[in-house]
Design a protein around this motif. Structure first.
Motif, PDB file in Angstrom:
ATOM      1  N   LEU A 197     -10.223  67.070 -16.554  1.00 41.78           N
ATOM      2  CA  LEU A 197     -11.026  67.993 -17.362  1.00 41.78           C
ATOM      3  C   LEU A 197     -11.653  67.305 -18.570  1.00 41.78           C
ATOM      4  O   LEU A 197     -12.737  67.687 -19.020  1.00 41.78           O
ATOM      5  CB  LEU A 197     -10.164  69.165 -17.835  1.00 41.78           C
ATOM      6  N   ARG A 198     -10.956  66.309 -19.103  1.00 45.49           N
ATOM      7  CA  ARG A 198     -11.468  65.649 -20.317  1.00 45.49           C
ATOM      8  C   ARG A 198     -12.811  64.968 -20.088  1.00 45.49           C
ATOM      9  O   ARG A 198     -13.533  64.681 -21.041  1.00 45.49           O
ATOM     10  CB  ARG A 198     -10.415  64.669 -20.849  1.00 45.49           C
ATOM     11  N   GLY A 199     -13.177  64.750 -18.833  1.00 46.09           N
ATOM     12  CA  GLY A 199     -14.494  64.185 -18.530  1.00 46.09           C
ATOM     13  C   GLY A 199     -15.642  65.114 -18.903  1.00 46.09           C
ATOM     14  O   GLY A 199     -16.797  64.692 -18.934  1.00 46.09           O
ATOM     15  N   ALA A 200     -15.341  66.376 -19.199  1.00 48.84           N
ATOM     16  CA  ALA A 200     -16.394  67.333 -19.602  1.00 48.84           C
ATOM     17  C   ALA A 200     -16.402  67.580 -21.105  1.00 48.84           C
ATOM     18  O   ALA A 200     -17.223  68.362 -21.585  1.00 48.84           O
ATOM     19  CB  ALA A 200     -16.189  68.663 -18.870  1.00 48.84           C
ATOM     20  N   LEU A 201     -15.519  66.932 -21.840  1.00 46.42           N
ATOM     21  CA  LEU A 201     -15.391  67.229 -23.267  1.00 46.42           C
ATOM     22  C   LEU A 201     -16.085  66.188 -24.135  1.00 46.42           C
ATOM     23  O   LEU A 201     -16.160  65.020 -23.755  1.00 46.42           O
ATOM     24  CB  LEU A 201     -13.905  67.274 -23.652  1.00 46.42           C
ATOM     25  N   ILE A 253     -21.474  76.694 -21.171  1.00 52.40           N
ATOM     26  CA  ILE A 253     -20.535  77.655 -20.556  1.00 52.40           C
ATOM     27  C   ILE A 253     -19.520  76.909 -19.678  1.00 52.40           C
ATOM     28  O   ILE A 253     -18.320  77.223 -19.688  1.00 52.40           O
ATOM     29  CB  ILE A 253     -21.301  78.698 -19.714  1.00 52.40           C
ATOM     30  N   ALA A 254     -19.992  75.909 -18.931  1.00 53.18           N
ATOM     31  CA  ALA A 254     -19.099  75.158 -18.040  1.00 53.18           C
ATOM     32  C   ALA A 254     -18.120  74.287 -18.821  1.00 53.18           C
ATOM     33  O   ALA A 254     -17.066  73.907 -18.305  1.00 53.18           O
ATOM     34  CB  ALA A 254     -19.916  74.287 -17.087  1.00 53.18           C
ATOM     35  N   GLY A 255     -18.443  73.973 -20.069  1.00 49.46           N
ATOM     36  CA  GLY A 255     -17.561  73.145 -20.889  1.00 49.46           C
ATOM     37  C   GLY A 255     -16.397  73.920 -21.487  1.00 49.46           C
ATOM     38  O   GLY A 255     -15.400  73.327 -21.911  1.00 49.46           O
ATOM     39  N   HIS A 256     -16.515  75.250 -21.510  1.00 50.93           N
ATOM     40  CA  HIS A 256     -15.456  76.053 -22.124  1.00 50.93           C
ATOM     41  C   HIS A 256     -14.111  75.940 -21.403  1.00 50.93           C
ATOM     42  O   HIS A 256     -13.084  75.683 -22.053  1.00 50.93           O
ATOM     43  CB  HIS A 256     -15.914  77.514 -22.253  1.00 50.93           C
ATOM     44  N   PRO A 257     -14.044  76.125 -20.070  1.00 54.78           N
ATOM     45  CA  PRO A 257     -12.726  76.044 -19.430  1.00 54.78           C
ATOM     46  C   PRO A 257     -12.006  74.706 -19.641  1.00 54.78           C
ATOM     47  O   PRO A 257     -10.813  74.704 -19.975  1.00 54.78           O
ATOM     48  CB  PRO A 257     -13.038  76.331 -17.952  1.00 54.78           C
ATOM     49  N   PRO A 258     -12.686  73.553 -19.490  1.00 54.56           N
ATOM     50  CA  PRO A 258     -11.976  72.296 -19.761  1.00 54.56           C
ATOM     51  C   PRO A 258     -11.404  72.231 -21.178  1.00 54.56           C
ATOM     52  O   PRO A 258     -10.317  71.695 -21.387  1.00 54.56           O
ATOM     53  CB  PRO A 258     -13.060  71.222 -19.552  1.00 54.56           C
ATOM     54  N   PHE A 317     -11.419  80.003 -15.135  1.00 58.17           N
ATOM     55  CA  PHE A 317     -12.297  79.810 -13.976  1.00 58.17           C
ATOM     56  C   PHE A 317     -13.530  80.684 -14.175  1.00 58.17           C
ATOM     57  O   PHE A 317     -13.420  81.909 -14.241  1.00 58.17           O
ATOM     58  CB  PHE A 317     -11.530  80.220 -12.717  1.00 58.17           C
ATOM     59  N   THR A 318     -14.699  80.043 -14.287  1.00 52.01           N
ATOM     60  CA  THR A 318     -15.910  80.806 -14.640  1.00 52.01           C
ATOM     61  C   THR A 318     -16.837  81.025 -13.456  1.00 52.01           C
ATOM     62  O   THR A 318     -17.037  80.140 -12.622  1.00 52.01           O
ATOM     63  CB  THR A 318     -16.676  80.144 -15.798  1.00 52.01           C
ATOM     64  N   VAL A 330     -19.473  73.551 -30.449  1.00 50.22           N
ATOM     65  CA  VAL A 330     -20.390  74.523 -29.855  1.00 50.22           C
ATOM     66  C   VAL A 330     -20.440  75.870 -30.571  1.00 50.22           C
ATOM     67  O   VAL A 330     -21.393  76.627 -30.359  1.00 50.22           O
ATOM     68  CB  VAL A 330     -20.090  74.764 -28.351  1.00 50.22           C
ATOM     69  N   PHE A 331     -19.456  76.181 -31.407  1.00 53.42           N
ATOM     70  CA  PHE A 331     -19.561  77.402 -32.207  1.00 53.42           C
ATOM     71  C   PHE A 331     -20.286  77.081 -33.517  1.00 53.42           C
ATOM     72  O   PHE A 331     -20.161  75.975 -34.056  1.00 53.42           O
ATOM     73  CB  PHE A 331     -18.162  77.966 -32.544  1.00 53.42           C
ATOM     74  N   THR A 332     -21.021  78.054 -34.044  1.00 55.31           N
ATOM     75  CA  THR A 332     -21.606  77.888 -35.371  1.00 55.31           C
ATOM     76  C   THR A 332     -20.464  77.941 -36.394  1.00 55.31           C
ATOM     77  O   THR A 332     -19.360  78.411 -36.099  1.00 55.31           O
ATOM     78  CB  THR A 332     -22.619  79.005 -35.686  1.00 55.31           C
ATOM     79  N   ALA A 333     -20.744  77.450 -37.597  1.00 58.49           N
ATOM     80  CA  ALA A 333     -19.711  77.408 -38.648  1.00 58.49           C
ATOM     81  C   ALA A 333     -19.138  78.798 -38.898  1.00 58.49           C
ATOM     82  O   ALA A 333     -17.949  78.941 -39.220  1.00 58.49           O
ATOM     83  CB  ALA A 333     -20.295  76.823 -39.931  1.00 58.49           C
ATOM     84  N   ASP A 334     -19.981  79.827 -38.743  1.00 57.35           N
ATOM     85  CA  ASP A 334     -19.527  81.212 -38.959  1.00 57.35           C
ATOM     86  C   ASP A 334     -19.328  81.951 -37.633  1.00 57.35           C
ATOM     87  O   ASP A 334     -19.299  83.184 -37.609  1.00 57.35           O
ATOM     88  CB  ASP A 334     -20.533  81.957 -39.837  1.00 57.35           C
ATOM     89  N   GLY A 335     -19.186  81.216 -36.544  1.00 58.33           N
ATOM     90  CA  GLY A 335     -19.054  81.823 -35.210  1.00 58.33           C
ATOM     91  C   GLY A 335     -17.836  82.732 -35.099  1.00 58.33           C
ATOM     92  O   GLY A 335     -16.818  82.504 -35.751  1.00 58.33           O
ATOM     93  N   VAL A 336     -17.960  83.747 -34.227  1.00 60.78           N
ATOM     94  CA  VAL A 336     -16.899  84.739 -34.063  1.00 60.78           C
ATOM     95  C   VAL A 336     -16.363  84.675 -32.630  1.00 60.78           C
ATOM     96  O   VAL A 336     -17.136  84.620 -31.667  1.00 60.78           O
ATOM     97  CB  VAL A 336     -17.434  86.163 -34.344  1.00 60.78           C
TER      98      VAL A 336
END
Lengths: 173, 173, 173
Positions: free
Chosen positions: A166-170, C25-30, C85-86, C43-49
């Motif tokens: 998985l780290r290959g996507a980070l 979006i695909a980077g979130h699960p890893p 799993f997305t 990937v989140f803004t500094a004030d992201g929720v």
């Protein structure tokens, strides 16, 4: 061509490569679940490696990888109902090579147990998720399109190897 | 326009079509799981066919397909918790027609059984995978975008029809 | 640049944005399954929720969202085997903002129960689908790429909030 056109050409080519890679990944489950060797032979390089980790057999070379799909064992799995189910993959293209990280579920219909009814959707014993694996696909661009040089998969069981994939996507930490 | 620009135009148009098709496929689960007829009416052709195989009801025409989502049976399924979950689809565009091959899971929360706790993620009885199906979407390009001419789905149960669908994503053997 | 080139530039830029969003979006699960804060911070803004609904803890700010992944609870979930799993997401870009609607499964290996054998695929107790959620990702384009301003998720349990999320992918009724 002028400079702007060259840049446009390069950008469109990168986009087309990305979409070609999505189809390459999306083509894998239909091949695995029908036992067709044609996909494996077409998309792996002649020296391509299929590595399922220490507990399951792998193969080297597109012909051998295709032949595995036609083995008696794989055909028996298909006869019982087999679905490889792929997530949205993460794709990093770097010139003529690319790394794809994806998750895969392997599903099969339950052969025993309670039948559950869902309105407008019939009755079903449900499906067994046999394996959930993380996948790394190392790709190369060839004159006949993007090909798989190595596919490595590891079982999600709490141990480190699945996370290494998985780290290959980070982004670098 | 000059020749290079025509080619560029054609390539960009093909890419935009591909991305439009991804959204068309991704829009299906939200429609099915809310029982909204608007998506079905917008994306099926007036004579579109929805074929769920011999064991479940289908429909012909975008209005009838939309109406099915508002039936008492479908609304009851939604009230129990319903999730259509789609894999990455395989897309082949050929001029003004396209073939999409995808897998779909239909999930619903388990109403009985043991509750399992996962740290940082609460407790849950888990989900029942009611159906896993293979899908073939026959699309046509119209003046108002890509539309579904026919959607055919078959249950993954080890029998041949589900595999016939999958072969639409494979290179000729 | 001439007018045609400006249009081409705009269209290619929209396509590149779309593909960048797919990778986001695909980077979130890893990231979630390795407990790496780097993705969340990037990937989140500094004030992201990050809003998981009334029953689970959320966080505000990219640093806090990243820190959540390193909490003892989340690390314990990872040690037990964790897979986000997305599905294929639905993406609507509107200038410099975008809305993404997706489904997510959270899976973990079963620790008890019957072991099932599948030919050519070993034995397994199967996986528990702990949660199925609908997600809305509100994105903004920044000088350093597309970022998440707000991620809202709701459990698929038959209640209205999960369906409210899904309606973000539907045409107006």
């Amino acid at each position: 061509m002028r400079k702007e056109e060259l840049t446009i050409e390069r950008r469109i080519r990168a986009i087309e490569g990305r979409l070609e890679i999505y189809n390459l990944i999306a083509g894998h489950p239909p091949s695995a679940d029908t036992g067709s060797a044609a996909y494996a032979e077409a998309v792996f390089t002649a020296d391509g490696v299929f590595d399922r980790g220490p507990d399951l057999s792998g193969a080297v070379g597109n012909k051998a990888i295709g032949a595995n799909l036609q083995s008696a064992g794989h055909q028996a799995a298909i006869a019982g109902g087999l679905a490889h189910f792929t997530s949205l993959p993460h794709v990093t293209i770097n010139g003529d090579t690319a790394v794809v990280i994806s998750y895969l579920q392997i599903l099969t219909p339950r052969k025993s147990g309670e039948t559950i009814e869902v309105p407008n959707h019939g009755g079903s014993r449900g499906y067994h998720i046999h394996r959930v694996v993380t996948n790394r696909w190392d790709l190369v661009r060839t004159p006949s399109g993007w090909k798989i040089k190595r596919r490595t998969l590891r079982l999600v069981d709490g141990s480190e190897p699945a996370r290494d994939i998985l780290r290959g996507a980070l982004p670098a930490a």
